[in-house]
Design an enzyme around this catalytic site. Structure first.
Site, PDB file in Angstrom:
ATOM      1  N   GLY A  42       1.893   4.194 -14.166  1.00 55.02           N
ATOM      2  CA  GLY A  42       2.109   5.631 -14.289  1.00 55.02           C
ATOM      3  C   GLY A  42       1.857   6.303 -12.952  1.00 55.02           C
TER       4      GLY A  42
ATOM      5  CB  CYS B 107      -6.961   6.174 -11.000  1.00 59.74           C
ATOM      6  SG  CYS B 107      -6.083   7.651 -10.458  1.00 59.74           S
ATOM      7  CG  LEU B 108      -1.579   3.761  -8.831  1.00 58.83           C
ATOM      8  CD1 LEU B 108      -0.086   4.061  -8.876  1.00 58.83           C
ATOM      9  CD2 LEU B 108      -1.821   2.314  -8.381  1.00 58.83           C
TER      10      LEU B 108
ATOM     11  CG  HIS C 163      -4.792   7.875 -16.353  1.00 57.53           C
ATOM     12  ND1 HIS C 163      -5.929   7.160 -16.033  1.00 57.53           N
ATOM     13  CD2 HIS C 163      -4.212   8.180 -15.155  1.00 57.53           C
ATOM     14  CE1 HIS C 163      -6.031   7.060 -14.722  1.00 57.53           C
ATOM     15  NE2 HIS C 163      -4.983   7.663 -14.159  1.00 57.53           N
ATOM     16  CD  GLU C 164      -0.296   8.642 -14.934  1.00 57.49           C
ATOM     17  OE1 GLU C 164      -0.356   9.479 -14.021  1.00 57.49           O
ATOM     18  OE2 GLU C 164      -0.751   7.489 -14.828  1.00 57.49           O
TER      19      GLU C 164
ATOM     20  CD  GLN D 142      -1.818   9.695  -9.631  1.00 59.46           C
ATOM     21  OE1 GLN D 142      -0.998   9.582 -10.530  1.00 59.46           O
ATOM     22  NE2 GLN D 142      -2.661   8.737  -9.318  1.00 59.46           N
TER      23      GLN D 142
ATOM     24  CG  HIS E  38      -3.507  12.201 -12.558  1.00 58.76           C
ATOM     25  ND1 HIS E  38      -4.461  12.200 -11.554  1.00 58.76           N
ATOM     26  CD2 HIS E  38      -3.325  10.894 -12.877  1.00 58.76           C
ATOM     27  CE1 HIS E  38      -4.822  10.950 -11.288  1.00 58.76           C
ATOM     28  NE2 HIS E  38      -4.155  10.140 -12.084  1.00 58.76           N
TER      29      HIS E  38
HETATM   30  O1  K1U Z   1      -2.236   7.438 -12.670  1.00 60.52           O
HETATM   31  C1  K1U Z   1      -2.384   6.432 -12.016  1.00 60.52           C
HETATM   32  O2  K1U Z   1      -3.119   6.429 -11.039  1.00 60.52           O
HETATM   33  C2  K1U Z   1      -1.689   5.156 -12.400  1.00 60.52           C
HETATM   34  C3  K1U Z   1      -2.553   4.231 -13.215  1.00 60.52           C
HETATM   35  C4  K1U Z   1      -2.258   4.483 -14.688  1.00 60.52           C
HETATM   36  C5  K1U Z   1      -3.204   3.941 -15.690  1.00 60.52           C
HETATM   37  C6  K1U Z   1      -3.775   2.694 -15.600  1.00 60.52           C
HETATM   38  C7  K1U Z   1      -4.624   2.216 -16.567  1.00 60.52           C
HETATM   39  C8  K1U Z   1      -4.897   2.995 -17.654  1.00 60.52           C
HETATM   40  C9  K1U Z   1      -4.349   4.231 -17.749  1.00 60.52           C
HETATM   41  C10 K1U Z   1      -3.493   4.700 -16.767  1.00 60.52           C
HETATM   42  C11 K1U Z   1      -2.226   2.795 -12.819  1.00 60.52           C
HETATM   43  O3  K1U Z   1      -1.130   2.371 -12.969  1.00 60.52           O
HETATM   44  S1  K1U Z   1      -3.494   1.829 -12.150  1.00 60.52           S
HETATM   45  C12 K1U Z   1      -2.728   0.237 -11.930  1.00 60.52           C
HETATM   46  C13 K1U Z   1      -2.556  -0.518 -13.202  1.00 60.52           C
HETATM   47  O4  K1U Z   1      -3.131  -0.183 -14.215  1.00 60.52           O
HETATM   48  C14 K1U Z   1      -1.663  -1.697 -13.236  1.00 60.52           C
HETATM   49  C15 K1U Z   1      -1.113  -2.216 -12.122  1.00 60.52           C
HETATM   50  C16 K1U Z   1      -0.279  -3.325 -12.196  1.00 60.52           C
HETATM   51  C17 K1U Z   1       0.004  -3.902 -13.385  1.00 60.52           C
HETATM   52  C18 K1U Z   1      -0.553  -3.389 -14.532  1.00 60.52           C
HETATM   53  C19 K1U Z   1      -1.380  -2.285 -14.458  1.00 60.52           C
HETATM   54 ZN    ZN Z   2      -4.553   8.107 -12.136  1.00 58.59          ZN
END
Ligand code: K1U
Ligand code: ZN
Length: 173
Positions: free
Chosen positions: A46, A95-96, A137-138, A51, A141
């Site tokens: 997401g 979270c990225l 989560h998004e 972001q 944000h």
């Molecule tokens: O919003 C963001 O920063 C993105 C985030 C979203 C998220 C992750 C976990 C739970 C809720 C929301 C991410 O994508 S973090 C990276 C991640 O979870 C992932 C990366 C590669 C493969 C699978 C998952």
């Molecule tokens: Zn996030």
């Protein structure tokens, strides 16, 4: 399409409340395309417009995780949670904007979300599992809220200090 840089916490732009989108135009379509490319490249499931430094109510996500299954890129404009289940789920979130930090967060297990798509059409869908966690989560944000805001102050401060250090190191490179 281009990859945009992702803001790292702490940053005031991640704490601001995003403005509703009033028009779906060429620039918004380009932003959505860039956000999807940025999300897949990270990689992530997401990404919300704040972001990438854009204070608009827009998010993208794709939580398809089955190997070989076709991707399902979604673009949600002005999303709102219109219903949430009493039942909750705990998921270890990342979270990225807070790289390499993970923590358990409890949220409603199912949510119904309304939004506008890129054709300006109203949409409504019920999400469960990882999709429900991700969309909440998004949407957080878009309200200037991060998953660490659900944690105890000490844990949140510890993560924030790590991120300040990371940003200082990256700035030195
Ligand atoms: O919003 C963001 O920063 C993105 C985030 C979203 C998220 C992750 C976990 C739970 C809720 C929301 C991410 O994508 S973090 C990276 C991640 O979870 C992932 C990366 C590669 C493969 C699978 C998952
Ligand atoms: Zn996030």
């Amino acid at each position: 399409m281009s990859i945009r840089s992702i803001l790292i916490h702490p940053d005031p732009r991640l704490k601001a409340v995003a403005d509703p989108v009033v028009e779906v135009d060429k620039d918004l379509r380009k932003l959505a395309d860039d956000m999807l490319e940025t999300m897949y490249n990270a990689p992530g499931i997401g990404l919300a417009a704040p972001q990438v430094g854009v204070g608009k109510r827009l998010l993208v996500m794709d939580c398809v995780k089955e190997e070989g299954a076709p991707p399902r890129p979604m673009v949600l404009i002005n999303p709102e949670v219109v219903w949430a289940s009493d039942e909750t789920n705990v998921y270890e979130e990342g979270c990225l904007s807070i790289p390499d930090q993970y923590a358990d967060v409890e949220r409603p297990a199912e949510v119904e979300v309304s939004w506008m798509d890129l054709d300006g059409k109203a949409q409504k869908e019920r999400f469960d599992g990882l999709w429900a966690t991700c969309v909440q989560h998004e949407i957080d944000h878009l309200h200037g809220k991060l998953f660490i805001d659900y944690l105890k102050p000490l844990k949140r401060q510890m993560i924030t200090r790590k991120m300040v250090k990371l940003k200082r190191e990256r700035a030195r490179l």
